[in-house]
Design a protein around this motif. Structure first.
Motif, PDB file in Angstrom:
ATOM      1  N   UNK A 165       0.843  -1.197   0.000  1.00 49.88           N
ATOM      2  CA  UNK A 165       0.000   0.000   0.000  1.00 49.88           C
ATOM      3  C   UNK A 165       0.880   1.250   0.000  1.00 49.88           C
ATOM      4  N   UNK A 166       0.494   2.237  -0.787  1.00 52.43           N
ATOM      5  CA  UNK A 166       1.235   3.497  -0.787  1.00 52.43           C
ATOM      6  C   UNK A 166       0.950   4.259   0.497  1.00 52.43           C
ATOM      7  N   UNK A 167       1.821   5.207   0.803  1.00 47.56           N
ATOM      8  CA  UNK A 167       1.640   6.022   1.996  1.00 47.56           C
ATOM      9  C   UNK A 167       0.341   6.822   1.907  1.00 47.56           C
ATOM     10  N   UNK A 168       0.033   7.318   0.721  1.00 49.52           N
ATOM     11  CA  UNK A 168      -1.204   8.084   0.535  1.00 49.52           C
ATOM     12  C   UNK A 168      -2.435   7.207   0.746  1.00 49.52           C
ATOM     13  N   UNK A 169      -2.399   5.988   0.188  1.00 50.12           N
ATOM     14  CA  UNK A 169      -3.544   5.093   0.349  1.00 50.12           C
ATOM     15  C   UNK A 169      -3.697   4.660   1.807  1.00 50.12           C
ATOM     16  N   UNK A 170      -2.564   4.477   2.499  1.00 47.59           N
ATOM     17  CA  UNK A 170      -2.622   4.102   3.917  1.00 47.59           C
ATOM     18  C   UNK A 170      -3.239   5.218   4.743  1.00 47.59           C
ATOM     19  N   UNK A 171      -2.881   6.465   4.441  1.00 48.34           N
ATOM     20  CA  UNK A 171      -3.475   7.579   5.176  1.00 48.34           C
ATOM     21  C   UNK A 171      -4.960   7.695   4.860  1.00 48.34           C
ATOM     22  N   UNK A 172      -5.321   7.518   3.592  1.00 50.18           N
ATOM     23  CA  UNK A 172      -6.734   7.569   3.221  1.00 50.18           C
ATOM     24  C   UNK A 172      -7.521   6.476   3.943  1.00 50.18           C
ATOM     25  N   UNK A 173      -6.969   5.286   4.011  1.00 49.54           N
ATOM     26  CA  UNK A 173      -7.635   4.171   4.688  1.00 49.54           C
ATOM     27  C   UNK A 173      -7.774   4.470   6.183  1.00 49.54           C
ATOM     28  N   UNK A 174      -6.743   5.059   6.771  1.00 50.95           N
ATOM     29  CA  UNK A 174      -6.782   5.424   8.191  1.00 50.95           C
ATOM     30  C   UNK A 174      -7.877   6.444   8.466  1.00 50.95           C
ATOM     31  N   UNK A 175      -7.981   7.448   7.609  1.00 48.67           N
ATOM     32  CA  UNK A 175      -8.993   8.482   7.799  1.00 48.67           C
ATOM     33  C   UNK A 175     -10.397   7.920   7.581  1.00 48.67           C
ATOM     34  N   UNK A 176     -10.520   6.966   6.667  1.00 46.87           N
ATOM     35  CA  UNK A 176     -11.816   6.310   6.459  1.00 46.87           C
ATOM     36  C   UNK A 176     -12.231   5.543   7.711  1.00 46.87           C
ATOM     37  N   UNK A 177     -11.281   4.815   8.302  1.00 45.93           N
ATOM     38  CA  UNK A 177     -11.562   4.103   9.546  1.00 45.93           C
ATOM     39  C   UNK A 177     -11.968   5.080  10.644  1.00 45.93           C
ATOM     40  N   UNK A 178     -11.238   6.184  10.759  1.00 42.13           N
ATOM     41  CA  UNK A 178     -11.542   7.186  11.768  1.00 42.13           C
ATOM     42  C   UNK A 178     -12.929   7.782  11.543  1.00 42.13           C
ATOM     43  N   UNK A 179     -13.275   8.019  10.291  1.00 42.93           N
ATOM     44  CA  UNK A 179     -14.587   8.569   9.971  1.00 42.93           C
ATOM     45  C   UNK A 179     -15.699   7.602  10.356  1.00 42.93           C
ATOM     46  N   UNK A 180     -15.506   6.319  10.052  1.00 45.32           N
ATOM     47  CA  UNK A 180     -16.515   5.319  10.409  1.00 45.32           C
ATOM     48  C   UNK A 180     -16.679   5.213  11.923  1.00 45.32           C
ATOM     49  N   UNK A 181     -15.564   5.250  12.646  1.00 46.30           N
ATOM     50  CA  UNK A 181     -15.631   5.193  14.107  1.00 46.30           C
ATOM     51  C   UNK A 181     -16.311   6.439  14.670  1.00 46.30           C
ATOM     52  N   UNK A 182     -15.988   7.596  14.094  1.00 50.17           N
ATOM     53  CA  UNK A 182     -16.621   8.822  14.550  1.00 50.17           C
ATOM     54  C   UNK A 182     -18.118   8.793  14.372  1.00 50.17           C
ATOM     55  N   UNK A 183     -18.552   8.227  13.245  1.00 47.14           N
ATOM     56  CA  UNK A 183     -19.988   8.111  12.988  1.00 47.14           C
ATOM     57  C   UNK A 183     -20.626   7.103  13.940  1.00 47.14           C
ATOM     58  N   UNK A 184     -19.943   5.979  14.131  1.00 52.60           N
ATOM     59  CA  UNK A 184     -20.494   4.923  14.982  1.00 52.60           C
ATOM     60  C   UNK A 184     -20.651   5.388  16.422  1.00 52.60           C
ATOM     61  N   UNK A 185     -19.656   6.127  16.916  1.00 55.09           N
ATOM     62  CA  UNK A 185     -19.681   6.557  18.317  1.00 55.09           C
ATOM     63  C   UNK A 185     -20.114   8.019  18.474  1.00 55.09           C
ATOM     64  N   UNK A 186     -20.598   8.606  17.378  1.00 53.24           N
ATOM     65  CA  UNK A 186     -21.117   9.972  17.379  1.00 53.24           C
ATOM     66  C   UNK A 186     -20.103  10.938  18.008  1.00 53.24           C
ATOM     67  N   UNK A 187     -18.901  10.876  17.461  1.00 51.54           N
ATOM     68  CA  UNK A 187     -17.780  11.639  18.007  1.00 51.54           C
ATOM     69  C   UNK A 187     -17.171  12.524  16.925  1.00 51.54           C
ATOM     70  N   UNK A 188     -16.911  13.764  17.265  1.00 47.79           N
ATOM     71  CA  UNK A 188     -16.262  14.669  16.335  1.00 47.79           C
ATOM     72  C   UNK A 188     -14.750  14.502  16.349  1.00 47.79           C
ATOM     73  N   UNK A 189     -14.125  14.779  15.214  1.00 44.40           N
ATOM     74  CA  UNK A 189     -12.661  14.754  15.144  1.00 44.40           C
ATOM     75  C   UNK A 189     -12.199  15.696  14.043  1.00 44.40           C
ATOM     76  N   UNK A 190     -10.964  16.101  14.137  1.00 39.62           N
ATOM     77  CA  UNK A 190     -10.276  16.777  13.041  1.00 39.62           C
ATOM     78  C   UNK A 190      -8.903  16.158  12.912  1.00 39.62           C
ATOM     79  N   UNK A 191      -8.446  16.011  11.680  1.00 42.23           N
ATOM     80  CA  UNK A 191      -7.222  15.251  11.438  1.00 42.23           C
ATOM     81  C   UNK A 191      -6.412  15.877  10.308  1.00 42.23           C
ATOM     82  N   UNK A 192      -5.715  16.958  10.632  1.00 50.06           N
ATOM     83  CA  UNK A 192      -4.695  17.473   9.733  1.00 50.06           C
ATOM     84  C   UNK A 192      -3.398  16.750  10.069  1.00 50.06           C
ATOM     85  N   UNK A 193      -2.890  15.985   9.133  1.00 46.49           N
ATOM     86  CA  UNK A 193      -1.673  15.214   9.351  1.00 46.49           C
ATOM     87  C   UNK A 193      -0.675  15.473   8.241  1.00 46.49           C
ATOM     88  N   UNK A 194       0.606  15.355   8.582  1.00 53.53           N
ATOM     89  CA  UNK A 194       1.669  15.292   7.589  1.00 53.53           C
ATOM     90  C   UNK A 194       2.492  14.058   7.925  1.00 53.53           C
TER      91      UNK A 194
END
Length: 262
Positions: A165-194
């Motif tokens: 997996x590329x670094x970009x795809x890994x970050x996209x997958x991570x943010x997708x997981x975070x988004x799903x968890x945020x929706x599931x647990x009704x939790x807000x987040x912000x994720x500016x990463x480098x």
């Protein structure tokens, strides 16, 4: 909220990035212009850099002092020269301890990462769900208690589980997981990463509820030819471009820049 910076390009002395710009991270630590939460970034700082000639694990320097109080930084940053640098000044979430384990950048193998953002009520919401998704190696790699480090662990675990997996795809997958968890647990987040592996930069500007924290990039400025800078706030006057909200930015080793929606 923290402030962060990433650099990829010709090797430069690190003080040109950290302390010399008119709106450097030092200035942003006590006089930020675009923070959406908090007033100061005085709860420690860290820098990470890669060797300009050798493929070895990156180096880090961290301190729990405010960046303006570190008497070693001026000499150290004049000495270090690198073509890939990440840095962060920290504004700790209330209740989080101020210690070295919670200072960024985080590092695992060749990967460095810095984060500006938060997970709402992290200990009561996504702390356990994230940890339950991690492999033993990723779980044991966590040294502190911040939401930032847990997001980084999700990323490196994704890379470990998917070596092609590329670094970009890994970050996209991570943010997708975070988004799903945020929706599931009704939790807000912000994720500016480098994120970097020493050969590229991958950055995100992402949030699921609140105003998305600011993030900018700049390429081939007269002060930094053949280089790309990414920063929470422009470091100096120049042709800085705001990253779109909910986007992923990739900077390849030859400084090709691509932006994609998340």
């Amino acid at each position: 909220m923290c402030r962060l910076m990433g650099y990829l390009g010709l090797p430069v002395q690190v003080d040109r990035l950290l302390t010399k710009p008119e709106h450097s991270l030092v200035v942003q630590s006590y006089q930020p212009r675009e923070m959406t939460a908090g007033l100061l970034n005085a709860d420690g700082f860290g820098i990470g850099w890669y060797h300009p000639q050798q493929t070895v694990e990156p180096f880090t320097y961290k301190n729990t002092l405010p960046i303006w109080s570190d008497v070693n930084l001026a000499s150290l940053s004049r000495y270090i020269e690198s073509g890939c640098v990440l840095a962060n000044v920290r504004s700790a979430t209330p209740g989080q301890p101020i210690d070295l384990s919670n200072c960024q950048p985080f590092q695992r193998g060749l990967i460095l990462g810095v984060h500006n953002g938060y997970i709402e009520n992290f200990r009561q919401t996504l702390y356990r769900p994230i940890r339950e998704r991690l492999s033993d190696a990723a779980y044991q790699s966590i040294g502190g208690g911040t939401d930032s480090e847990h997001i980084f662990a999700l990323l490196t675990d994704t890379l470990d589980a998917n070596p092609t997996l590329s670094l970009a795809d890994a970050l996209h997958k991570t943010l997708t997981t975070l988004s799903h968890l945020g929706q599931q647990y009704q939790t807000g987040f912000s994720a500016n990463l480098v994120i970097s592996d020493g050969q590229q930069l991958v950055a995100s500007r992402c949030a699921n509820r609140s105003t998305t924290p600011s993030l900018y990039w700049l390429r081939d400025d007269p002060l930094f030819p053949q280089a790309v800078l990414i920063a929470s706030e422009p470091l100096f006057a120049g042709n800085w471009i705001a990253c779109p909200e909910h986007s992923l930015l990739t900077v390849s080793h030859d400084l090709d820049i691509q932006s994609h929606p998340i």
